[in-house]
Design a protein around this motif. Structure first.
Motif, short mmCIF file in Angstrom:
data_model
loop_
_atom_site.label_atom_id
_atom_site.label_comp_id
_atom_site.label_asym_id
_atom_site.label_seq_id
_atom_site.Cartn_x
_atom_site.Cartn_y
_atom_site.Cartn_z
N CYS A 161 18.75 36.34 137.20
CA CYS A 161 17.95 37.49 136.73
C CYS A 161 17.77 37.46 135.21
O CYS A 161 16.69 37.76 134.71
N LEU A 162 18.81 37.07 134.51
CA LEU A 162 18.68 37.00 133.05
C LEU A 162 17.68 35.93 132.65
O LEU A 162 16.87 36.13 131.72
N ARG A 163 17.69 34.81 133.36
CA ARG A 163 16.72 33.74 133.07
C ARG A 163 15.29 34.20 133.36
O ARG A 163 14.37 33.97 132.56
N GLU A 164 15.09 34.85 134.51
CA GLU A 164 13.75 35.32 134.86
C GLU A 164 13.25 36.39 133.90
O GLU A 164 12.08 36.43 133.53
N MET A 165 14.14 37.26 133.49
CA MET A 165 13.76 38.33 132.57
C MET A 165 13.35 37.79 131.21
O MET A 165 12.46 38.33 130.55
N SER A 166 14.01 36.73 130.79
CA SER A 166 13.70 36.17 129.47
C SER A 166 12.30 35.58 129.41
O SER A 166 11.74 35.40 128.32
N LYS A 167 11.70 35.29 130.57
CA LYS A 167 10.35 34.72 130.60
C LYS A 167 9.28 35.69 130.11
O LYS A 167 8.17 35.28 129.79
N PHE A 168 9.62 36.98 130.06
CA PHE A 168 8.65 37.95 129.54
C PHE A 168 8.48 37.82 128.03
O PHE A 168 7.52 38.32 127.46
N GLY A 169 9.44 37.16 127.37
CA GLY A 169 9.36 36.97 125.93
C GLY A 169 9.61 38.24 125.13
O GLY A 169 9.24 38.31 123.95
N ALA A 170 10.21 39.24 125.76
CA ALA A 170 10.47 40.51 125.07
C ALA A 170 11.50 40.32 123.96
O ALA A 170 12.35 39.42 124.02
N LYS A 171 11.43 41.17 122.97
CA LYS A 171 12.38 41.12 121.86
C LYS A 171 13.80 41.37 122.36
O LYS A 171 14.75 40.74 121.90
N GLY B 147 16.94 36.04 121.21
CA GLY B 147 17.29 34.81 120.51
C GLY B 147 18.46 34.05 121.10
O GLY B 147 18.61 32.85 120.84
N HIS B 148 19.31 34.72 121.90
CA HIS B 148 20.51 34.05 122.40
C HIS B 148 20.61 34.07 123.92
O HIS B 148 21.63 33.62 124.46
N ILE B 149 19.58 34.55 124.61
CA ILE B 149 19.64 34.61 126.07
C ILE B 149 19.72 33.20 126.67
O ILE B 149 20.50 32.95 127.60
N ARG B 150 18.93 32.27 126.14
CA ARG B 150 18.91 30.92 126.70
C ARG B 150 20.30 30.29 126.66
O ARG B 150 20.74 29.67 127.64
N ASP B 151 21.00 30.44 125.54
CA ASP B 151 22.35 29.87 125.43
C ASP B 151 23.29 30.49 126.46
O ASP B 151 24.10 29.79 127.08
#
Length: 430
Positions: free
Chosen positions: A204-214, A363-367
């Motif tokens: 879910c965190l990976r999918e949510m990060s695809k929105f590119g939100a701050k 900025g740190h979700i991917r890590d």
């Protein structure tokens, strides 16, 4: 002179005994009888089963209220132009989307909950219905400009749409829903519930990060936001994280090192404890309150206290009085005063525990996701998901904060990780 001081000290002591007796034997027992976590709090019904049944009835009523809300929900209030990645549902499911990249992407992680205890098998938790309804109600009350900065969806990490439960299928008519496909599995399903929770969370965190939100806000499906949730959150971000006050002026701060902000910490652990921060807080309450009470006492007896020894005696009694009152009411209840205004909320370093509501910096979700999906990481009862994330963030040297008081209520009496109900005392309103 000494005789006058002795007479005055005896009078002060007599007044102190009366004030202490009236306060701790009459006033506080009446005021704090129903205050959860106070020294005087007592359950009207001491049978745990009856208490749990009462909480279940409360949740069932909340679900009925949520169903009424959805029947009257005006979707025309929201812009429906943007489709999110991996979403399903018709046009009606795309509420809260805009053409712009959102400032905050809100995702509700929903997993199927089962009640294994035969005593409460009649209860079918539908927390996600209540959580989603409250979120939509709060957003309905917001202005158009602020609402367009937020996008909302439900993340179902457990199954394909055709095997999903009825509640999620119902909500997909109103809110974008992301379903996990078999091709999305980075790791196979596991019977280790703690590790499966980690896999679901990472998805879910990976999918949510695809929105590119701050910022990406993850709400577990048993975390109900408060009515002033976004008002307080935006204020904290604008005055304590992205900007900060220096010498009375609001200046831009370096928020690039921010990993996340937690919006909930269990109330049962928010009381006064033998920690430097909380002991300092208690001492400040005692000194500030004691000083004020000493000045008031002088006004009431209509004479100044000229003796240094007598003044110290009065001040000591007043400080002790304020400290004992604070301990009797307890810190959880005292913090409710801060809910009066967003300006009174504050942030502190975040403990590792608990992730019902966490705001992640883009900025740190991917890590974090890569760490959670690494093959060498396995969560278990002695190394749960929240501790894994917290230790990893500490290892990277990133900032992690907790907002107090809480911005959400945790209503999950029945957990996905445990078979029986949790301690019901944790679910009473403060």
């Amino acid at each position: 002179m000494l005789r006058n001081v002795s007479v005055m000290a005896a009078r002060v002591l007599r007044h102190g005994v009366i004030i202490y007796t009236v306060t701790f034997l009459f006033i506080l027992p009446i005021v704090c009888y129903n205050k959860t976590f106070s020294f005087y709090f007592k359950l009207r019904d001491r049978k745990q089963q009856n208490v749990i049944n009462g909480l279940i009835q409360k949740r069932n009523q909340a679900v009925k209220d949520a169903e009424v809300f959805f029947r009257t929900f005006d979707q025309g209030t929201f812009d429906t132009r943007l489709s999110g990645p991996g979403t399903t549902g018709n046009r009606r499911s795309n509420v809260f989307g805009t053409n712009r990249v959102p400032d905050i992407a809100v995702g509700i992680i929903s997993v199927k909950r089962e009640v294994f205890n035969s005593q409460y098998s009649h209860f079918q938790p539908k927390y996600v219905l209540e959580v989603t309804a409250r979120l939509l109600q709060v957003l309905e009350r917001m202005g158009d400009d602020l609402r367009t900065r937020i996008t909302v969806f439900i993340c179902n990490p457990q199954s394909d749409p055709d095997t999903n439960d009825e509640t999620i299928m119902f909500l997909s008519n109103y809110v974008r829903t992301i379903h996990k496909k078999s091709s999305d599995n980075k790791k196979p399903w596991t019977s280790n519930r703690h590790d499966q929770e980690k896999n679901d969370y990472a998805f879910c965190l990976r999918e949510m990060s695809k929105f590119g939100a701050k910022y990406t806000l993850i709400l577990q499906d048993d975390a109900v936001i408060h009515w002033d949730f976004f008002d307080v959150l935006m204020h904290i971000l604008g005055t304590k994280i992205e900007h900060r006050y220096e010498r009375g002026e609001l200046v831009k701060a370096n928020a690039s090192n921010l990993a996340y902000v937690k919006l909930y910490f269990p109330e049962k652990w928010q009381g006064f404890a033998w920690e430097l921060r909380q002991m300092t807080e208690l001492l400040v309450i005692g000194i500030a309150g004691g000083t004020i009470l000493t000045l008031i006492y002088e006004k009431i007896i209509c004479r100044p206290i000229n003796s240094v020894q007598l003044r110290i005696f009065v001040l000591s009694l007043a400080i002790l009085y304020c400290i004992l009152v604070a301990l009797s009411i307890n810190r959880q209840n005292l913090m409710m005063v801060r809910r009066v205004s967003p300006h009174l909320y504050y942030i502190r370093d975040s403990p590792h525990c608990c992730i019902p509501a966490v705001l992640y910096s883009q900025g740190h979700i991917r890590d974090i996701v890569q760490y959670l999906e690494s093959p060498d990481l396995t969560c278990h009862s002695n190394f749960p998901l929240d501790v894994a994330i917290g230790q990893y963030v500490d290892k990277l040297g990133l900032d992690a904060f907790l907002i107090e008081p809480n911005l959400v209520d945790h209503i999950g009496l029945f957990s996905t990780l445990h078979r029986g109900p949790k301690d019901p005392a944790s679910f009473f309103e403060i």
